[in-house]
Design a protein around this motif. Structure first.
Motif, PDB file in Angstrom:
ATOM      1  N   VAL A 164     -25.985   7.786  33.106  1.00  0.00           N
ATOM      2  CA  VAL A 164     -26.196   6.347  32.947  1.00  0.00           C
ATOM      3  C   VAL A 164     -27.051   5.861  34.107  1.00  0.00           C
ATOM      4  N   PRO A 165     -27.767   4.767  33.911  1.00  0.00           N
ATOM      5  CA  PRO A 165     -28.535   4.199  35.036  1.00  0.00           C
ATOM      6  C   PRO A 165     -27.590   3.755  36.151  1.00  0.00           C
ATOM      7  N   LEU A 166     -28.002   4.004  37.401  1.00  0.00           N
ATOM      8  CA  LEU A 166     -27.173   3.642  38.545  1.00  0.00           C
ATOM      9  C   LEU A 166     -27.776   2.439  39.262  1.00  0.00           C
ATOM     10  N   SER A 167     -26.910   1.596  39.794  1.00  0.00           N
ATOM     11  CA  SER A 167     -27.372   0.507  40.648  1.00  0.00           C
ATOM     12  C   SER A 167     -27.949   1.097  41.933  1.00  0.00           C
ATOM     13  N   PHE A 222     -24.851   8.484  45.724  1.00  0.00           N
ATOM     14  CA  PHE A 222     -24.746   9.774  45.053  1.00  0.00           C
ATOM     15  C   PHE A 222     -26.010  10.618  45.173  1.00  0.00           C
ATOM     16  N   ALA A 223     -27.116  10.003  45.588  1.00  0.00           N
ATOM     17  CA  ALA A 223     -28.328  10.790  45.779  1.00  0.00           C
ATOM     18  C   ALA A 223     -28.482  11.278  47.208  1.00  0.00           C
ATOM     19  N   ALA A 224     -27.687  10.740  48.129  1.00  0.00           N
ATOM     20  CA  ALA A 224     -27.879  11.049  49.547  1.00  0.00           C
ATOM     21  C   ALA A 224     -27.812  12.539  49.827  1.00  0.00           C
ATOM     22  N   SER A 234     -26.027  11.528  37.068  1.00  0.00           N
ATOM     23  CA  SER A 234     -26.970  10.420  36.941  1.00  0.00           C
ATOM     24  C   SER A 234     -27.962  10.407  38.093  1.00  0.00           C
ATOM     25  N   ALA A 235     -27.489  10.728  39.279  1.00  0.00           N
ATOM     26  CA  ALA A 235     -28.367  10.767  40.438  1.00  0.00           C
ATOM     27  C   ALA A 235     -29.392  11.896  40.310  1.00  0.00           C
TER      28      ALA A 235
END
Length: 910
Positions: free
Chosen positions: A242-245, A252-254, A321-322
Motif C-alpha cells: 500500500v502507499p505509505l505516508s 520502514f525505508a531507513a 511497501s517500502a
C-alpha cells in the motif's frame, strides 16, 4: 496527548508511575526502547504530563537529526525553561553553563565544568520540588549534550531528580543507564479499539487489512487508513503493498537504503511473490541476483527464512511497501515478468497484467478467467480488481464495457461497494454505450435502483427487458443470464404477484438444455411453495449436500433461499455460519447479510431467540453502515417478530410500521405483507384476537392460501386460532379446508404440525387429537410453533375433555415458552395451568422452585429496583439475556411481574 494514543498501554503507564515514585524517593534513570512508530513519544509526553500533574518539574527535549552537529543544542532545549534558575548557581558554574547554552558570550567552557553546572542546576530545582528530565529520540542528540546527560545519569541517585530517555530498538545503549523498558506493539484488542475509536464506520474488510498491515504499530494504525480508505478498488494482487505516508516511508525505508542493489531486487521479487515460497523465488531468479543476495537483509533482520518450511517472512508487512516505493518502474516490471513464469495461472495473470505496457487482449482474457475462479472462492473484491484491470487491457471498447459492467454487477450484488458499482457502471456505459443493455449492466442497474430510491416494478421491467432482448440464446451455461435470472427471482418475490412471476417462468422454460439445479429448485420452492413446493422436495436434499467447505458463497445463500419455505434452513446452518464468520473478517457483506437472514429465520422457529436478536442487530448495523439500506427491512422484520413474541409490543408495532412506510412507495409488496406477521403475534399476545385475525387475513384471506405469497404459510395457524376465538368458525373451517386441499403438511414436519393443530381446533372428531400428538412427536425442532400448538390443544382439552391430559400439553408448552422468554405466551399458559387445577409441588409446600445461582442474583437485583440494563452492566451480560432470565424466573417463583419478586424472595415470617 490524547487518551486514544495510549490504548493498550496500561502496563507502560504503571511503569512510568513507578518511575516517578522512585524519583521522589531519591532519583531514578530509565530508558524506553521500541521500534519506530510504536508510541515511545506518546509515552514520554504522558510521563511529562503526569509529572506536572503531581507537582513536579518536567523539562523536555528531543533529539533532532538537523541539530545533531550543534554542540549543547539538546541541553539548551532541555534547560531553557529553567533559565531563571541559573542565578541561583555560583558564578563559575553559572557562567560556564550560560555560555554552553548560548545565553552568554565567552570562551568555550570546560566540559567537566558544564557537567557539574548542569548537576548543580538540577539539584537546585529539586530542592523546591522533584525534577524529571524527559529526553526523546536519544540517538539524535548532539555529542556534547549526550556527555552531560551521561554525567547526570550516573549522579542522580540520592537527589529528587530523574532522567527518562527514549531510543529506537537496536541503537547504542546510553552510558550510565540503570534500567530499560521495551515497548511492544499493541495487542490485537487494543489495536482494534484504537481503530474503532478513530474510524467507527470503517468497512470490516478495510479494518481487517489495516490491522494485518500495521501489526500493532500505532503510527501505522493512525496513518494507513487514509491510503486504504482512499483506494476504492484493489488494483494489485498484493494486499500488503500500500502507499505509505512520508513518516511511514521514512521509518520502514531507513534500513533498506544501506542494502546492496542485488539484495533489494531479491526483496522486490519476494514482495511481489507474496507467499514467501523460496522455491518460487529460486525458479524466478536468474543467475544474478540469486537467493545468496538475500543474506544482507537477513543480517539486518528485515526478513526471516524458515529452513523447515522454505518460507521467507518479512519482519513487518510494511517493509514490503517500502521495498516497492524504493524501486524503479523497470525493476518492478522485470520482477513481475520473472515471477509470471514461476507461479500458478491466477498469479501469472496478475503478474503479466502488472508488466503490460499497453492493451493486451490475451492477458485480459487470463484475468477474466482468474476473476471467475476467485469469485467462486468468495473473494469478490479480487474479482472486481481483476475485471477492472482486464478492462484497462482490453483492445476493444465492447470488451472494456463488458468487463466493467460485470465488475459493477459484482460490486453491487456481492460486495456492497455500491458507490464503486455506480462508478463502474458509468464507466462501462462511457466505454461502450451498447454495454448498458448487457445483462451484467442491467443486473447491476436493477440492484442499484432498488438499493437507492428506485422501485421494484421499474427494476423488474428493466431486467426483464434486458433478458428478453439479450443475445444469450437462452443457454443455461451463460453466466450472465443465470445471474440475471437469480436477480429477477428476487425482484419477482419482492413484487409478490403472479404478474411479476410470469416473465421469469417464461424465460425459465426456454433455458437449454435445462435450468441450473439451484435456479430450478428455487423456482419451485420459493415462488409459490403452496402449489409447487412438493415438486422440489426430491431435489432439495441433493442441493443441500453440495454445501461443502469450498462451495461458492453465492450458492450457499441461494440454497438457503430455496430451503426457507421447505423448512430446511437447519441444514444450511453450518455453511451459513461460515459466511457470517467470513463476513466478520472482511468478506463479502452481501453474502454475510444473506447468511444472517437465514440464521435469524431458523433461530426464530427453533427458539434460539437470544441469538436471533443478536444476529438481527448485526444485520441491521451492516445495512445501516455498509451501503445496503434496501435489506434493512429483513432485519426489522426479524426484530419485530421477536419483540412481539417477548411482549415488547410497542417495539414490534413501531418496527412493523417502519417496514410498511418504507416499502409501500417502493413497491416492495413482500415487505408490506411480512410486516403483518409481527402485528399478528403482538395482537395475539395482547389478547386482541380480532386484530390478529385481521392482520393474518391481510396476508392471505380466510379460505385462501394466496398465490405467490409464500409467507402466508407462517400465519395460517394464527388465522385459524384467531377466527375460532372470535367465533368466526366458518372462516376457520374454510382455511383448514384450504390447507388440506393444498396438502401443506407435506412440505415439512413444521407445516404438518400447523395443519394438524389447525384441524384440531376446528374439527371435533376423535381422530384429531391422536393425529396432532403424532405430528407433535415428529416436530421436536420447532420450539415456538410446537409450544403454541400445545397451548391451543391444552386449552381445548381443558374445556372439552380431560384436565389431566390438558396439563400434560400445557406443561410442555410452559417449558418451551420459558426457554424462549416468550412472556405473553408464558403468562397465558400459566393461567391455563391454574384453571386446570395444576399447582407445582413446591408451590403446594409454600416453597419457590429452586433458582440457579445466576437466576437468584438477577432476581435479587431486579427486586431491589434495578432495570435490566443496570443489572446487565453489573453482571457483564446483555440486557436481553437479563430479560430472558427474568421470564424464566417469574414462573419458578409463581409471579407474573417484577413487582412480585420482592415478596417472593422475602423469607417467611416467623
Amino acid at each position: 496527548m490524547t487518551g486514544v494514543e495510549l490504548f493498550g498501554r496500561h502496563d507502560e503507564l504503571a511503569g512510568i508511575s513507578g518511575f516517578l515514585d522512585r524519583v521522589r524517593q531519591g532519583g531514578c534513570v530509565r530508558l524506553i526502547r521500541g521500534e519506530p512508530g510504536v508510541g515511545k513519544s506518546a509515552l514520554m509526553t504522558a510521563a511529562a504530563e503526569l509529572a506536572l500533574s503531581q507537582g513536579m518539574h518536567a523539562l523536555r527535549a528531543s533529539g533532532s537529526e538537523f541539530e545533531a552537529d550543534v554542540g549543547y543544542s539538546c541541553l539548551n532545549q532541555l534547560l531553557l525553561p529553567a533559565h531563571a534558575a541559573l542565578d541561583r548557581l555560583p558564578p563559575g558554574p553559572r557562567e560556564a553553563l550560560s555560555v554552553a547554552l548560548g545565553f552568554g558570550a565567552g570562551a568555550p567552557p570546560d566540559v567537566l565544568l558544564v557537567c557539574n553546572a548542569a548537576l548543580l542546576l538540577v539539584t537546585e530545582l529539586a530542592a523546591d520540588r522533584p525534577v524529571v528530565l524527559v529526553v526523546d529520540d536519544v540517538p539524535w542528540i548532539d555529542r556534547a549534550s549526550a556527555v552531560v546527560l551521561g554525567f547526570l545519569a550516573r549522579r542522580l541517585e540520592g537527589r529528587r531528580a530523574g532522567l527518562l530517555l527514549s531510543a529506537r530498538t537496536g541503537s547504542t545503549s546510553f552510558p550510565g543507564l540503570l534500567s530499560e523498558h521495551v515497548v511492544e506493539p499493541l495487542d490485537d484488542e487494543a489495536a482494534g479499539r484504537l481503530v474503532e475509536t478513530l474510524h467507527p464506520q470503517m468497512p470490516a474488510r478495510v479494518r481487517r487489512r489495516l490491522l494485518d498491515l500495521a501489526q500493532g504499530n500505532p503510527l501505522a494504525l493512525l496513518e494507513l487508513p487514509a491510503a486504504l480508505l482512499g483506494s476504492a478498488r484493489r488494483t494489485v494482487p498484493d494486499a500488503e503493498v500500500v502507499p505509505l505516508s512520508d513518516r511511514l516511508q521514512a521509518i520502514f525505508a531507513a534500513r533498506l537504503t544501506a542494502l546492496p542493489d542485488a539484495t533489494r531486487q531479491v526483496l522486490l521479487l519476494a514482495t511481489f511473490e507474496g507467499a514467501g515460497d523460496v522455491r518460487v523465488l529460486r525458479a524466478a531468479l536468474p543467475d544474478r541476483p540469486s537467493l545468496e543476495d538475500l543474506a544482507p537483509a537477513e543480517r539486518a533482520q528485515l526478513v526471516r527464512v524458515d529452513d523447515a518450511t522454505a518460507r521467507i517472512a518479512f519482519r513487518h508487512p510494511l517493509i514490503r511497501s517500502a521495498v516497492v516505493a524504493m524501486s524503479t518502474h523497470e525493476e518492478r516490471r522485470t520482477a513481475h515478468l520473472a515471477l509470471a513464469g514461476a507461479v500458478d495461472r491466477d498469479r501469472r495473470a496478475w503478474h503479466l497484467a502488472a508488466a503490460a505496457l499497453g492493451p493486451d487482449e490475451e492477458v485480459a482474457e487470463l484475468l477474466d478467467d482468474a476473476a471467475r475462479r476467485v469469485l467462486l472462492r468468495g473473494d469478490g473484491f479480487a474479482a472486481i480488481a481483476a475485471l477492472v484491470r482486464a478492462a484497462e487491457l482490453s483492445t476493444t471498447s465492447a470488451g472494456r464495457g463488458r468487463r466493467l459492467a460485470e465488475a459493477a454487477y459484482i460490486g453491487a450484488e456481492v460486495n456492497g461497494t455500491v458507490d464503486d458499482a455506480e462508478i463502474l457502471l458509468t464507466d462501462a456505459r462511457r466505454a461502450a454505450p451498447d454495454s448498458a443493455g448487457s445483462l451484467h449492466a442491467a443486473s447491476a442497474a436493477a440492484f442499484l435502483m432498488i438499493n437507492g430510491d428506485g422501485d421494484v416494478n421499474t427494476a423488474h421491467r428493466l431486467l426483464t427487458g434486458a433478458i428478453e432482448t439479450g443475445d444469450h440464446g437462452y443457454r443455461a451455461d451463460d453466466p450472465a443470464l443465470v445471474e440475471a435470472m437469480h436477480t429477477l427471482l428476487l425482484l419477482c418475490w419482492y413484487g409478490s404477484t403472479p404478474e411479476h412471476w410470469k416473465p421469469f417462468f417464461s424465460v425459465l422454460r426456454r433455458l437449454r438444455p435445462q435450468p441450473p439445479d439451484l435456479l430450478a429448485l428455487a423456482a419451485d420452492s420459493f415462488a409459490d411453495p403452496v402449489r409447487t413446493g412438493k415438486a422440489a422436495l426430491p431435489r432439495v436434499d441433493a442441493v443441500l449436500r453440495t454445501l461443502t467447505d469450498d462451495v461458492d458463497p453465492a450458492r450457499v445463500v441461494r440454497a438457503g433461499t430455496a430451503a426457507v419455505y421447505l423448512d430446511r434452513l437447519g441444514d444450511c446452518r453450518e455453511a451459513s455460519w461460515r459466511l457470517v464468520r467470513h463476513g466478520r473478517d472482511g468478506g463479502a457483506p452481501r453474502r454475510h447479510l444473506g447468511a444472517l437472514m437465514h440464521l435469524c429465520l431458523d433461530d426464530y422457529l427453533v427458539g434460539r431467540w437470544d441469538e436471533a436478536e443478536e444476529l438481527a442487530d448485526e444485520g441491521q448495523r451492516i445495512c445501516d453502515t455498509g451501503g445496503y439500506p434496501f435489506f434493512a427491512w429483513y432485519f426489522r422484520y426479524s426484530r419485530a417478530i421477536l419483540a412481539a413474541g417477548r411482549g415488547r409490543f410497542d417495539e414490534a408495532y413501531t418496527l412493523a410500521d417502519e417496514i410498511t412506510h418504507w416499502a409501500l412507495p417502493r413497491g416492495v409488496a413482500a415487505a408490506v405483507l411480512f410486516a403483518h406477521h409481527p402485528r399478528v403475534l403482538a395482537a395475539a399476545g395482547q389478547g386482541d384476537h380480532d386484530a390478529a385475525f385481521g392482520h393474518a387475513a391481510a396476508m392471505s384471506p380466510p379460505g385462501v392460501l394466496a398465490s405467490h405469497v409464500p409467507h402466508c404459510t407462517w400465519v395460517m395457524f394464527d388465522l385459524v386460532e384467531a377466527a375460532v376465538r372470535i367465533g368466526r368458525t366458518t372462516e376457520a373451517t374454510a382455511h383448514v379446508r384450504a390447507m388440506r386441499d393444498a396438502d401443506v403438511g407435506a412440505l415439512s414436519s413444521r407445516t404438518a404440525l400447523l395443519q394438524a393443530g389447525a384441524e384440531a381446533l376446528v374439527l371435533d372428531d376423535d381422530e384429531q387429537v391422536p393425529r396432532l400428538e403424532a405430528a407433535l412427536a415428529g416436530a421436536e425442532r420447532w420450539l415456538f410453533d410446537r409450544s403454541r400448538v400445545r397451548l391451543a390443544l391444552g386449552e381445548k382439552l381443558r374445556r372439552t375433555r380431560s384436565a389431566a391430559q390438558a396439563q400434560q400439553h400445557l406443561l410442555a408448552a410452559h417449558g418451551g415458552f420459558a426457554a424462549m422468554a416468550a412472556g405473553p405466551w408464558l403468562s397465558r399458559v400459566a393461567g391455563e395451568l391454574r384453571a386446570a387445577g395444576y399447582r407445582p409441588a413446591t408451590e403446594q409446600r409454600g416453597e419457590p422452585t429452586a433458582l440457579t445461582a445466576q437466576e437468584a442474583q438477577i432476581a435479587q437485583l431486579a427486586a431491589s429496583g434495578l432495570t435490566n440494563k443496570q443489572i446487565a452492566e453489573r453482571l457483564y451480560l446483555s440486557h436481553r439475556t437479563v430479560g430472558a432470565h427474568l421470564y424464566r424466573i417469574f414462573p419458578k417463583l409463581g409471579v407474573t411481574s417484577r413487582a412480585g419478586l420482592r415478596d417472593a424472595l422475602s423469607p417467611p415470617a416467623v
